[in-house]
Design an enzyme around this catalytic site. Structure first.
Site, PDB file in Angstrom:
ATOM      1  N   ASP A  79       0.848  -1.190   0.000  1.00 40.30           N
ATOM      2  CA  ASP A  79       0.000   0.000   0.000  1.00 40.30           C
ATOM      3  C   ASP A  79       0.885   1.242   0.000  1.00 40.30           C
ATOM      4  O   ASP A  79       1.802   1.337   0.813  1.00 40.30           O
ATOM      5  CB  ASP A  79      -0.929   0.047   1.211  1.00 40.30           C
ATOM      6  CG  ASP A  79      -1.951   1.154   1.047  1.00 40.30           C
ATOM      7  OD1 ASP A  79      -2.921   0.953   0.297  1.00 40.30           O
ATOM      8  OD2 ASP A  79      -1.764   2.238   1.636  1.00 40.30           O
TER       9      ASP A  79
HETATM   10  N1  LIG Z   1       3.448   3.745 -12.236  1.00 43.14           N
HETATM   11  C1  LIG Z   1       3.446   4.361 -11.015  1.00 43.14           C
HETATM   12  N2  LIG Z   1       2.411   4.127 -10.164  1.00 43.14           N
HETATM   13  C2  LIG Z   1       2.480   4.743  -8.952  1.00 43.14           C
HETATM   14  C3  LIG Z   1       3.512   5.609  -8.572  1.00 43.14           C
HETATM   15  N3  LIG Z   1       3.243   6.051  -7.306  1.00 43.14           N
HETATM   16  C4  LIG Z   1       2.087   5.459  -6.913  1.00 43.14           C
HETATM   17  N4  LIG Z   1       1.640   4.663  -7.904  1.00 43.14           N
HETATM   18  C5  LIG Z   1       0.450   3.822  -7.911  1.00 43.14           C
HETATM   19  C6  LIG Z   1       0.786   2.437  -7.409  1.00 43.14           C
HETATM   20  C7  LIG Z   1      -0.540   1.949  -6.934  1.00 43.14           C
HETATM   21  O1  LIG Z   1      -1.227   1.360  -8.035  1.00 43.14           O
HETATM   22  C8  LIG Z   1      -1.245   3.230  -6.509  1.00 43.14           C
HETATM   23  C9  LIG Z   1      -1.269   3.357  -4.989  1.00 43.14           C
HETATM   24  O2  LIG Z   1      -2.517   2.879  -4.507  1.00 43.14           O
HETATM   25  P1  LIG Z   1      -2.613   1.529  -3.634  1.00 43.14           P
HETATM   26  O3  LIG Z   1      -1.323   1.283  -2.923  1.00 43.14           O
HETATM   27  O4  LIG Z   1      -3.850   1.592  -2.846  1.00 43.14           O
HETATM   28  O5  LIG Z   1      -2.716   0.372  -4.723  1.00 43.14           O
HETATM   29  P2  LIG Z   1      -3.908   0.136  -5.753  1.00 43.14           P
HETATM   30  O6  LIG Z   1      -5.191   0.684  -5.245  1.00 43.14           O
HETATM   31  O7  LIG Z   1      -3.470   0.612  -7.117  1.00 43.14           O
HETATM   32  O8  LIG Z   1      -3.978  -1.441  -5.863  1.00 43.14           O
HETATM   33  P3  LIG Z   1      -4.191  -2.479  -4.633  1.00 43.14           P
HETATM   34  O9  LIG Z   1      -4.850  -1.732  -3.522  1.00 43.14           O
HETATM   35  O10 LIG Z   1      -2.815  -2.965  -4.284  1.00 43.14           O
HETATM   36  O11 LIG Z   1      -5.031  -3.567  -5.245  1.00 43.14           O
HETATM   37  O12 LIG Z   1      -0.511   4.330  -7.023  1.00 43.14           O
HETATM   38  C10 LIG Z   1       4.584   5.825  -9.509  1.00 43.14           C
HETATM   39  O13 LIG Z   1       5.541   6.569  -9.264  1.00 43.14           O
HETATM   40  N5  LIG Z   1       4.493   5.180 -10.697  1.00 43.14           N
END
Ligand SMILES: Nc1nc2c(ncn2[C@H]2C[C@H](O)[C@@H](COP(=O)(O)OP(=O)(O)OP(=O)(O)O)O2)c(=O)[nH]1
Length: 214
Positions: A79
């Site tokens: 996260d």
């Molecule tokens: N490509 C890229 N993505 C980033 C960067 N910084 C943050 N992110 C993305 C990664 C994660 O997909 C998102 C952070 O949100 P979360 O940690 O809640 O994950 P997310 O909701 O995407 O998926 P999940 O909860 O793990 O199923 O932001 C970056 O520098 N580059």
């Protein structure tokens, strides 16, 4: 062979692992992050919040995995949130919120925290766990008004923690970082290597000989 399970919907995390030689088995946790954060209470530290969210995601996936996977696996939850002015920020979701955040953080620095949890599963049962968070100081540039609007129009900042990416269009507006770039993108490779070691798994056991260089 031990299979690495990524408990995440994040395409960024998947790409980081693929480029580092691992084709993860992806199973999205579907965890309600706001609900988990609410259970932690108002005094939870930012480090505790991101780590507990990562743990919740990994733990939620274990019982849902098919038998052939949980015979021998390591499940990883992550996260990421940006700590700025003492406040944890996730995804902005709207252009107005992303714009306000950029107007606040331009020319300043924040800390991108990524919580990680690794659960070792053998014969269908969790047999080990290790978790930690990584902190990377991010120094933001100052996009012009036109550049910021164009960045918002791209849609990218609304979908990522902290309203920026290091490896996408946002890279034009990140002056420098102090810490591990992979953990800013979403999964810190050196930290995951250490957490895997804590549960008795060497990283070289998991990667394929031919990483995806694309
Ligand atoms: N490509 C890229 N993505 C980033 C960067 N910084 C943050 N992110 C993305 C990664 C994660 O997909 C998102 C952070 O949100 P979360 O940690 O809640 O994950 P997310 O909701 O995407 O998926 P999940 O909860 O793990 O199923 O932001 C970056 O520098 N580059």
């Amino acid at each position: 062979m031990t299979r690495l399970v990524l408990a995440s919907a994040s395409p960024a995390r998947r790409t980081v692992l693929r480029k580092a030689g691992i084709e993860p088995y992806v199973h999205v946790s579907g965890v309600d992050e706001d609900a988990v954060q609410a259970t932690l209470g108002p005094r939870a530290t930012p480090h505790h919040v991101v780590t507990e969210l990562a743990r919740a995601k990994a733990a939620a996936v274990v019982p849902a995995l098919p038998a052939d996977i949980v015979a021998d696996a390591v499940v990883i939850g992550c996260d990421s949130m940006l700590l700025l002015d003492g406040e944890l920020q996730g995804k902005p979701h709207t252009a107005d919120v992303a714009r306000a955040r950029w107007r606040s953080m331009a020319g300043r620095s924040g800390t991108l925290l990524t919580g990680h949890c690794v659960i070792r599963v053998h014969d269908g049962r969790p047999v080990g766990e290790s978790s930690a968070d990584s902190a990377t100081v991010v120094h933001f540039g100052t996009p012009s008004g036109d550049d910021l609007e164009a960045y918002l129009d791209s849609g990218e900042p609304m979908q990522v923690a902290g309203a920026f990416t290091l490896d996408g269009l946002g890279g034009w507006f990140i002056d420098r970082i102090e810490g591990d770039p992979s953990s800013v993108i979403g999964i810190g490779l050196p930290l995951v290597r250490r957490l895997l070691g804590d549960v008795g798994v060497g990283i070289a056991e998991l990667w394929t000989a031919s990483p995806d260089p694309a």
